[in-house]
Design a protein around this motif. Structure first.
Motif, PDB file in Angstrom:
ATOM      1  N   GLU A 189       3.113   4.535  -4.828  1.00  0.00           N
ATOM      2  CA  GLU A 189       1.771   3.951  -4.893  1.00  0.00           C
ATOM      3  C   GLU A 189       0.691   4.785  -4.192  1.00  0.00           C
ATOM      4  N   ILE A 190      -0.378   5.418  -4.937  1.00  0.00           N
ATOM      5  CA  ILE A 190      -1.287   6.228  -4.214  1.00  0.00           C
ATOM      6  C   ILE A 190      -2.954   5.487  -4.452  1.00  0.00           C
ATOM      7  N   PHE A 191      -3.477   5.597  -3.211  1.00  0.00           N
ATOM      8  CA  PHE A 191      -4.704   4.980  -3.240  1.00  0.00           C
ATOM      9  C   PHE A 191      -5.614   5.838  -2.715  1.00  0.00           C
ATOM     10  N   LEU A 192      -6.700   5.922  -3.623  1.00  0.00           N
ATOM     11  CA  LEU A 192      -7.659   7.170  -3.650  1.00  0.00           C
ATOM     12  C   LEU A 192      -9.008   6.614  -3.371  1.00  0.00           C
ATOM     13  N   TYR A 224       0.684  -1.360  -0.027  1.00  0.00           N
ATOM     14  CA  TYR A 224       0.016  -0.002  -0.069  1.00  0.00           C
ATOM     15  C   TYR A 224       0.787   1.295   0.092  1.00  0.00           C
ATOM     16  N   GLY A 225       2.282   0.850  -0.415  1.00  0.00           N
ATOM     17  CA  GLY A 225       2.815   2.182  -0.556  1.00  0.00           C
ATOM     18  C   GLY A 225       3.438   2.965   0.815  1.00  0.00           C
ATOM     19  N   ARG A 226       3.233   2.301   1.681  1.00  0.00           N
ATOM     20  CA  ARG A 226       3.665   2.704   3.104  1.00  0.00           C
ATOM     21  C   ARG A 226       5.146   1.954   3.347  1.00  0.00           C
ATOM     22  N   VAL A 227       5.845   2.798   4.239  1.00  0.00           N
ATOM     23  CA  VAL A 227       7.516   2.381   4.415  1.00  0.00           C
ATOM     24  C   VAL A 227       7.728   2.124   5.818  1.00  0.00           C
ATOM     25  N   TYR A 228       8.424   0.996   6.005  1.00  0.00           N
ATOM     26  CA  TYR A 228       8.853   0.648   7.488  1.00  0.00           C
ATOM     27  C   TYR A 228      10.233   1.585   7.563  1.00  0.00           C
ATOM     28  N   THR A 229      10.259   2.251   8.848  1.00  0.00           N
ATOM     29  CA  THR A 229      11.832   3.013   9.094  1.00  0.00           C
ATOM     30  C   THR A 229      12.454   1.953   9.638  1.00  0.00           C
ATOM     31  N   THR A 287      16.059   6.570  -9.905  1.00  0.00           N
ATOM     32  CA  THR A 287      14.821   6.705 -10.805  1.00  0.00           C
ATOM     33  C   THR A 287      13.774   6.327  -9.634  1.00  0.00           C
ATOM     34  N   ALA A 288      14.062   5.847  -8.448  1.00  0.00           N
ATOM     35  CA  ALA A 288      13.001   5.638  -7.270  1.00  0.00           C
ATOM     36  C   ALA A 288      12.750   7.071  -7.056  1.00  0.00           C
ATOM     37  N   ARG A 289      13.721   8.043  -6.677  1.00  0.00           N
ATOM     38  CA  ARG A 289      13.342   9.236  -6.151  1.00  0.00           C
ATOM     39  C   ARG A 289      12.551   9.991  -7.259  1.00  0.00           C
ATOM     40  N   ALA A 290      12.414   9.665  -8.731  1.00  0.00           N
ATOM     41  CA  ALA A 290      11.752  10.284  -9.572  1.00  0.00           C
ATOM     42  C   ALA A 290      10.168   9.668  -9.333  1.00  0.00           C
ATOM     43  N   ALA A 291      10.282   8.518  -9.078  1.00  0.00           N
ATOM     44  CA  ALA A 291       8.767   7.738  -8.695  1.00  0.00           C
ATOM     45  C   ALA A 291       8.268   8.342  -7.752  1.00  0.00           C
ATOM     46  N   ASN A 292       9.099   8.413  -6.805  1.00  0.00           N
ATOM     47  CA  ASN A 292       8.440   9.006  -5.416  1.00  0.00           C
ATOM     48  C   ASN A 292       7.928  10.438  -5.763  1.00  0.00           C
ATOM     49  N   ALA A 293       8.690  11.164  -6.248  1.00  0.00           N
ATOM     50  CA  ALA A 293       8.226  12.489  -6.471  1.00  0.00           C
ATOM     51  C   ALA A 293       7.100  12.906  -7.193  1.00  0.00           C
ATOM     52  N   ALA A 294       6.956  11.953  -8.367  1.00  0.00           N
ATOM     53  CA  ALA A 294       5.742  12.202  -8.973  1.00  0.00           C
ATOM     54  C   ALA A 294       4.326  11.497  -8.178  1.00  0.00           C
ATOM     55  N   ALA A 295       4.813  10.667  -7.304  1.00  0.00           N
ATOM     56  CA  ALA A 295       3.618  10.102  -6.554  1.00  0.00           C
ATOM     57  C   ALA A 295       3.066  11.393  -5.504  1.00  0.00           C
ATOM     58  N   ARG A 296       4.305  11.941  -5.037  1.00  0.00           N
ATOM     59  CA  ARG A 296       3.983  12.905  -4.078  1.00  0.00           C
ATOM     60  C   ARG A 296       3.287  14.135  -4.583  1.00  0.00           C
ATOM     61  N   MET A 297       3.457  14.334  -5.792  1.00  0.00           N
ATOM     62  CA  MET A 297       2.628  15.404  -6.688  1.00  0.00           C
ATOM     63  C   MET A 297       1.322  15.028  -6.788  1.00  0.00           C
ATOM     64  N   LEU A 298       0.887  13.765  -6.947  1.00  0.00           N
ATOM     65  CA  LEU A 298      -0.479  13.499  -7.126  1.00  0.00           C
ATOM     66  C   LEU A 298      -0.990  13.463  -5.459  1.00  0.00           C
ATOM     67  N   ALA A 299      -0.314  12.934  -4.671  1.00  0.00           N
ATOM     68  CA  ALA A 299      -0.699  12.865  -3.170  1.00  0.00           C
ATOM     69  C   ALA A 299      -1.308  14.226  -2.590  1.00  0.00           C
ATOM     70  N   ARG A 334      -6.261   2.489  -7.334  1.00  0.00           N
ATOM     71  CA  ARG A 334      -4.701   2.904  -7.252  1.00  0.00           C
ATOM     72  C   ARG A 334      -4.116   3.254  -8.453  1.00  0.00           C
ATOM     73  N   LEU A 335      -3.155   4.177  -8.126  1.00  0.00           N
ATOM     74  CA  LEU A 335      -2.307   4.998  -9.094  1.00  0.00           C
ATOM     75  C   LEU A 335      -1.047   4.560  -8.685  1.00  0.00           C
ATOM     76  N   VAL A 336       0.028   4.263  -9.854  1.00  0.00           N
ATOM     77  CA  VAL A 336       1.319   3.772  -9.629  1.00  0.00           C
ATOM     78  C   VAL A 336       2.007   4.801 -10.428  1.00  0.00           C
ATOM     79  N   THR A 337       3.274   5.425  -9.949  1.00  0.00           N
ATOM     80  CA  THR A 337       3.816   6.112 -10.710  1.00  0.00           C
ATOM     81  C   THR A 337       5.210   5.268 -10.870  1.00  0.00           C
ATOM     82  N   HIS A 338       6.067   5.808 -12.088  1.00  0.00           N
ATOM     83  CA  HIS A 338       7.306   5.308 -12.267  1.00  0.00           C
ATOM     84  C   HIS A 338       8.327   6.001 -12.579  1.00  0.00           C
TER      85      HIS A 338
END
Lengths: 333, 333, 333, 333
Positions: free
Chosen positions: D282-285, D143-148, D255-267, D311-315
């Protein structure tokens, strides 16, 4: 007059009596005192600490032993005539999750260190080839031959030198020990065997074989595999009782001696017809079709092993008169 | 005074007598007349042609049934409290080569067509998701509840409408039939069941359960899997004899009625303490730790099921005086 | 100058180009148009409706084919020298969940109907023996020999007469077809083959083999097993692209012809040294240790197959000058 | 404008270039220098000696990791929403030979030590119950969550305290590391992880994931299982090349930063519609059916996750203008 199989033999009265004596409310599975007493009972027999559990069939015992000694991606060296290869419906492959049986030739289903080493040496040590991880022998063999303690020890030395586990299928272990006059320990743990399938059904039991471990690290996983294989009977005390009865007063050896003696009588009558030396309770004879038919016409039942070859098996309860009659009939062929 | 498990019960004398009557030289494995007679015997019981074989444990019966109905890459829907999920050490996964158990909630371990359908409907039909291929229910359930023929039929209709196989774990099938007063056929084949694990050990047997097939296409593969699982005992006639004894004069039903009646007496004493309706031979009670300790102090043995909850199990041989004493003790808590 | 393996060959430029052409956002797994177009593409090649899917390795293709044709409790007849027996790390046993490989002798790793039938006839049809359920042959074989359509058809007739499935490991199918000049259909579906592992990696591909089914009933389960085996690549379009490229303008045949021609040149130089007739792209030579060392000293790399025997493999990109130099070196030994 | 899956993304040019650079005759399987260089490459990345091998899919990586950490008779604790449970067609059960996945609830597919311990504590330690042997988490989650690192370490402490192995499914490990700004080691080996499935395909690779071991005792068996699973590609150098390219200049992170940044914009555009915090790509709306239809009408492609949820997924290659347009469209809903 049935000489078809020792599996056809009846159950020894002492076994039935022990089951009756266990017939009361008790703890389920293997929590009862009889089941819990097997470790001590076999430790006494082998003269050191060993670990033992009941299973209902020799096939289960062998397959669990294979799984204890070999990974799914490994191989098990055994005789081309081994029961685990030919007569267990693929149980070793099932319990090991697909390990490969690696067949070794040998006279009378006996393998030698040289033959085993030669088979293993053909296998390059890379990931493309399945690597041997265990050696399994049958004693007495499927052809009624017996490995001596020295022969077992030589195989054990090879196995452990290569890092393989070493299993003995002892469906007719009693017959082998009776033939040799050695101790059970001399033929197994002192010769490098890691796990023994100790057969009792062919020598008078009803539905209980023992799996005896000389290496405690294999026990816990095997108990889990036994349950997972559906072999943890809920009324296990009746199986434990059978084994205790067989071990009392060396009943297992007495019955095996009787079977061996009957086989000896037949062997002596057979002379040049013997395909294999008779060291346990199986006799393989060269007979023509007409001779086989003649024996059957006299009322004897047996197994057509191969063209021109029959198998006779004696057991603890083979009637003495039937054995004598058969011996005479063979001599008269 | 043990109310721990019906697996702890002794063996019915008629079962022992039948085994003794089978104690002579005979054909090995399942080639004897008793084993070969099981098809006819169960066909008579179910009023149509069915196919039956003995196995030594209920776990083996269930796991073989799962393998008969579900491919390695498929799934089996069952109650979250099912024995196949919780109490068989992974045997269904072993025999199916890794099929997935798909858990369905339900009161008293009973599942409903709605709950099963809802669980299945969540699974998209693509190769990424394991697809359900079978439904397995337990009757009587692990909590002593009983499915009626109508309830089974509704599940059978769902299963067959979806193309799933349908298995009934009948470890306590006798208790369910005794409770319902229906025929075995009404509760199984007439309700869509494909395979029944027909339990005899908990109701007086020693080491024989039956696997009953209502679909002949599943039989041959199961016989091979039974052998491969190490469950083809070499002296199988002693297992067949147990089953014949249990079927004679409806002994299986008589013993189940006795167990159910004992459970009824305890249930009547328990009143509001009952966690589940008592329809078979298991009673789950709400008790405090102190109450549990008090019962134990009076000599009763039972299972601590969960915090504040104990399980009592009666069986065919539960002594009437022990049952009365326990009922009184429960009422007096 | 490497004659070690055709697996060491580079990737054909047309394959790379096709992958680059597929390099855009598209549907994942095998939902893209290239993957979905494989059925039609192979149907055109075989002149009838067939079903095809990509897999990343020949081992995966073979093991999935074995699983499609053989139950866990069954056996697969194959040459003692078969790749599935010796070179796949137990993959067939893994994917079939423990089926047994049943080894048949044969010259040049080619089996004959007589030899296969003889091996199968030794197996009594009872539950104690694993029963054969499939026959697998390799064409071209592991020793570079080729089965003709008639030879395949004779085996296919045997297989289907016995109710076995019939698989062809075609890791070097291209080399076989190139050698024979027949159609792909003549060598497979018209000769009774049920499933073909159609190799592309050895003839210029990068990571895509095809599994071609001539029996649609095997397809759905195999797609599930492919996913379950971890072989459903998420960017599958790049695998499909490779196969389309190889099929375009018969590139797969052109590259195989080049490899065969190079092998022919070496074989002609080898004369009496040949261990097997050279019909594809593998050459097995009798050489002394000194001769092998001499070849290596001249810069040639190859595999020591056995004492006194080396293996040379040519491929689509074997440099012509290297082949000529090696041929001369062999002739000069 | 596709936001369906990062699996649909194209291949990064640097990856293609590396494959082209590897395109020459070389040693087969994983004997080439690129494959043999992976241990050193990952050891440098993790700042200590680690062991790494390529596999073609994340499913293969995860299933092999499960098999490395869990016996066939054991269990693997994981989130109820884990990819290994829901999206791999039963691959973990296949590779482990039937281990049981034990599902733990958790918000956003993240499990906590308390929830895992509670699930495990329900399992009595006897042979009837499958025992947990491993814990598997996904980072970033499904679900696009991150464990620290701290959260992982707390789970690692639990796992090792119980004697379980600890696996991380890192299909989107790059996205997690990019989000956290930590080192790969802090999120894995320093937090107790034993095996990492290190994903490269979703971030620009073609067909290569890495399996990274922090415990050398697991490596040899896994190499054999990889071969046995059909995952040892014969031209493995093209897979190794992909991984080397991804590791060069931290391309995997870029590449992961690019995908994350795109997701951030959508979020940021989605506000209250977010079902889960957006920490990766990943973005769940929450959207109504009408809103989903409106987005599709504007040309956006995405996955209907559940009723009222998409679900939206950026890459890495999501076109910036498409992301901006979608963000505006979401904000305008």
């Amino acid at each position: 007059m049935r000489f078809f199989s020792d599996n056809a033999a009846p159950v020894h009265p002492a076994v039935f009596a022990a089951m009756a004596a266990a017939d009361h409310v008790d703890t389920a599975y293997d929590g009862d005192m009889l089941s819990r007493g097997l470790d001590a009972r076999f430790s006494a027999l082998f003269g050191r600490e060993v670990w033992a559990m009941w299973v209902p069939t020799g096939t289960a015992a062998n397959a669990l032993a294979c799984a204890a000694l070999c990974q799914p991606y490994g191989g098990i060296l055994c005789s081309r005539d081994a029961h685990i290869q030919n007569d267990e419906g693929g149980a070793p492959e099932f319990y090991t999750h697909g390990a490969k049986l690696m067949l070794v030739d040998g006279d009378g289903a006996k393998v030698t260190p040289d033959a085993v080493a030669a088979a293993a040496n053909l296998i390059a040590n890379d990931v493309h080839r399945v690597q041997p991880q265990a050696l399994s022998i049958t004693n007495a063999t499927e052809y009624g031959r017996v490995y001596t303690p020295d022969e077992v020890a030589a195989l054990g030395e090879l196995a452990h030198g290569r890092g393989w586990g070493f299993h003995m299928d002892g469906a007719r272990f009693a017959n082998a020990v009776a033939h040799l006059g050695c101790t059970p320990a001399e033929l197994t743990v002192e010769a490098g065997v890691d796990v023994l399938s100790f057969g009792f059904v062919k020598t008078g039991g009803l539905s209980a074989e023992a799996l005896v471990f000389f290496d405690p690290t294999l026990v816990d996983a095997t108990k889990r595999r036994r349950k997972r294989g559906g072999h943890l009977l809920s009324k296990g005390r009746y199986l434990a009782a059978q084994i205790h009865a067989m071990l009392t007063d060396d009943l297992w050896l007495q019955t095996a001696r009787a079977a061996n003696a009957a086989a000896r009588m037949l062997a002596d009558a057979a002379g040049e017809r013997l395909v294999h030396a008779v060291e346990a309770n199986e006799i393989f004879l060269r007979v023509t079709e007409a001779e086989a038919a003649a024996l059957r016409a006299e009322g004897f039942d047996f197994y057509d092993w191969a063209p021109g070859e029959i198998r006779l098996v004696t057991h603890w309860a083979s009637p003495a008169d039937e054995v004598r009659t058969l011996a005479a009939a063979i001599a008269a062929l």
